[in-house]
Write a protein that holds these residues in place. Sequence first.
Motif, short mmCIF file in Angstrom:
data_model
loop_
_atom_site.label_atom_id
_atom_site.label_comp_id
_atom_site.label_asym_id
_atom_site.label_seq_id
_atom_site.Cartn_x
_atom_site.Cartn_y
_atom_site.Cartn_z
N ARG A 1 -39.65 -10.71 55.22
CA ARG A 1 -40.56 -9.76 54.56
C ARG A 1 -39.90 -9.30 53.27
NH1 ARG A 1 -41.07 -5.06 57.53
NH2 ARG A 1 -39.12 -5.53 58.59
N ARG B 1 -39.38 -6.95 50.09
CA ARG B 1 -39.57 -5.57 49.62
C ARG B 1 -38.94 -5.42 48.24
NH1 ARG B 1 -37.44 -0.52 53.14
NH2 ARG B 1 -35.39 -1.29 52.47
N GLU C 1 -43.56 -2.78 49.82
CA GLU C 1 -43.50 -3.87 50.80
C GLU C 1 -44.64 -4.84 50.51
OE1 GLU C 1 -42.99 -2.74 54.88
OE2 GLU C 1 -42.06 -0.83 54.33
N ASP D 1 -45.53 -7.62 51.96
CA ASP D 1 -46.31 -8.13 53.10
C ASP D 1 -47.44 -7.16 53.47
OD1 ASP D 1 -44.11 -6.47 53.90
OD2 ASP D 1 -44.68 -6.86 55.98
N ARG D 2 -47.22 -5.87 53.18
CA ARG D 2 -48.27 -4.87 53.41
C ARG D 2 -49.10 -4.64 52.16
NH1 ARG D 2 -45.43 0.23 56.19
NH2 ARG D 2 -47.50 1.08 55.72
N ASP E 1 -48.39 -2.73 49.62
CA ASP E 1 -48.55 -1.30 49.41
C ASP E 1 -47.21 -0.66 49.03
OD1 ASP E 1 -49.86 1.07 49.26
OD2 ASP E 1 -50.55 1.08 51.34
N THR F 1 -44.83 1.98 49.99
CA THR F 1 -44.65 2.56 51.32
C THR F 1 -43.65 3.70 51.37
OG1 THR F 1 -42.98 0.87 51.81
CG2 THR F 1 -45.26 0.41 52.48
N ARG G 1 -45.10 6.55 53.79
CA ARG G 1 -46.52 6.45 54.10
C ARG G 1 -46.71 6.08 55.58
NH1 ARG G 1 -50.85 5.34 50.70
NH2 ARG G 1 -49.44 4.68 49.03
N GLN G 2 -47.59 6.85 56.26
CA GLN G 2 -48.00 6.54 57.61
C GLN G 2 -49.52 6.49 57.67
OE1 GLN G 2 -45.91 9.59 59.95
NE2 GLN G 2 -44.36 8.07 60.49
N ASP G 3 -50.05 6.24 58.86
CA ASP G 3 -51.50 6.09 58.99
C ASP G 3 -52.24 7.35 58.55
OD1 ASP G 3 -51.12 3.55 59.93
OD2 ASP G 3 -51.18 4.14 62.05
#
Length: 212
Positions: free
Chosen positions: A126, A128, A157, A159-160, A162, A164, A193-195
């Motif tokens: 991954r 970053r 990141e 892979d996301r 976003d 983060t 960052r979280q949901d």
Amino acid sequence: FLMLMGAASSSRADEGADLWLWQDVTYWQDERTRLHVFFFEAFEEAGAPSILMASPRLKHRPLPWLEWGAGFSLLRLQNGGSVEGVFNQERPEFELNPLLNLGPHWRLHFRNRAELRWKEWQGEPRLRLRHRLQFTRDLSGLGPLQAVYFSNEWLIELDRGDWTENRWVPLGLSFRLTDKVGLDLFHMVRSFRQDDGWNHDHVAGVFLKLRL
């Protein structure tokens, strides 16, 4: 420093670290090149650290205003308080860092690092990206206090897809204890960052620098 520790402990979030301990040991150095090992421990509360890291690194400055670096970090991470949440991470790193003097007292350091992260060497790596902009004010002549600085680092990141995490240092102090020993004390506001959106934590940091 005790005030920073108090601020960190009074604002503990569900994730993040209250105390970060950094150590950097330079084993060999000349005018352009440095070989060193960076160590990192993070503590969320009293007890075992939530992060342990050792990272041998090589830095080289081909131009007065440009530095490149390569390293390999080995980490032991713990998510939550359970033993089942402990895992290892392997991380090759590469960076390209412009350096700029802004007059006789100010310096700008723009670190740009790419990390390939594996969990237990499993699956695809991954990627970053980490970008840190730091301004340093030279205070040579004020006894052991050598500089004051502030910085901001943002982590992306891929892979996301976003942004983060963000690490803002509103205040850092650099001290020179001897010709071969330096010490930084800093306060960091770590946002992640979280949901449910962004959460924040205050971190008190100690950075010991040794030159053999």
